[in-house]
Structure formats: structure tokens, C-alpha cells
Design an enzyme around this catalytic site. Sequence first.
Site, PDB file in Angstrom:
ATOM      1  N   ASP A   5       0.856  -1.177   0.000  1.00 22.46           N
ATOM      2  CA  ASP A   5       0.000   0.000   0.000  1.00 22.46           C
ATOM      3  C   ASP A   5       0.897   1.233   0.000  1.00 22.46           C
ATOM      4  O   ASP A   5       1.641   1.462   0.960  1.00 22.46           O
ATOM      5  CB  ASP A   5      -0.881  -0.036   1.244  1.00 22.46           C
ATOM      6  N   ASP A  27      -4.981   7.476  -6.401  1.00 26.78           N
ATOM      7  CA  ASP A  27      -5.329   8.869  -6.103  1.00 26.78           C
ATOM      8  C   ASP A  27      -6.307   8.955  -4.932  1.00 26.78           C
ATOM      9  O   ASP A  27      -6.086   9.690  -3.964  1.00 26.78           O
ATOM     10  CB  ASP A  27      -5.924   9.512  -7.361  1.00 26.78           C
ATOM     11  N   SER A  36      -0.584   5.449 -14.706  1.00 29.61           N
ATOM     12  CA  SER A  36      -1.384   5.345 -15.938  1.00 29.61           C
ATOM     13  C   SER A  36      -1.914   3.951 -16.263  1.00 29.61           C
ATOM     14  O   SER A  36      -2.599   3.783 -17.261  1.00 29.61           O
ATOM     15  CB  SER A  36      -0.635   5.880 -17.167  1.00 29.61           C
TER      16      SER A  36
END
Length: 182
Positions: free
Chosen positions: A16, A40, A123
Amino acid sequence: MNRTFGGATVSCVRGDITEQRVDAIVNAANARLAGGGGVDGAIHRAGGPSIMEECRTIGGCPTGQAVRTGAGDLPADHVIHAVGPIWRGGEHGEADLLASAYESSLATAADAGARTIAFPSISTGAYGYPTSDAAAIAMSTVAALAPTLGFDKVRFVLFSEADLQIYQQALGRVAASDAGGP
């Protein structure tokens, strides 16, 4: 797996990113810096509202670039918000934009005095970039640039075992080519 490039140790771990004790963590952000899902959303939830308040002040960030905020309640000192490209088939400059997002992240963190940094897989989630292609770009960019900017440690923190294996393979290939191997 760890490999060293000019004094900068690059590693890949499953975990994490919000729990990483490093100088800077990188957020896979959108151009509006408006928060979102995936990495995000996790960073904004774990870091608290001060990160979003700073993002609102900044206002936005172009694709291929990065900006810095404080880290709120996270164990890091800084969050580097990098905007990677949306995959559109690979013929629209996506590779250059992704490399630029990593370059800008490293430069922004170095300007803030960071010597340790943790990256997610930029991405490859909602933006759809093929993970193996993204990993190759990430590793080659970081291996080339991190030592020149004075980083001691660069950690790629991957959410899934499959992504971890892909990033480890990419790291191995970059290390082999750096050493003159096959």
C-alpha cells in the site's frame, strides 16, 4: 528485488503506497488534481483534507508533469502528483508523456530535498496503459535519472502480485542492459 544504479537502489514491493515511510510518495493524479479512485483516492483518504486543499490552490497539472503538496497524515513528507497519459493505442505520444511524468516526479521530489521516493504504476489503472509497457518506461527512466538527482532509494509499490511480477521483470531487464548483459 533490488538493483542499484549509480548509488540509487531501485526496488519493487507489493503493498500500500500510503503506508510507505519515504521522503516522497507519488500519486497517479488527474490533470485537475481533483482526486479520484485507485491510488489517487487512497492517497487523499489516508492523507486527509489538507492534501486536497493544496491541490485546489495549485489548480491543475498538465499531462506528463508533476506538482508537489504536503503529505497530510501520511508517513511521507511530500506527495508528488504526477499526471500520466491516457492510453489511446500508443500512437499519440503516450510513451514520451509517461516518461516525462516519471522525470518530472523525480525532479520535483529532488527539488524538495527528497532522497527516498515511492511510485505506483502510473497510468495503468483507469487510464489503461498496458502494464508491461508502462513498467519498461518507468524502470528505464528511473534507472537513468534517479542517480543523477541524488536519490538513495526508489521503491515501486504495486497493488497486485501480477503487477509486481511485471515490474520485477522490467527492473531485471534494465539492470541487465545497464550491466551490458542480454
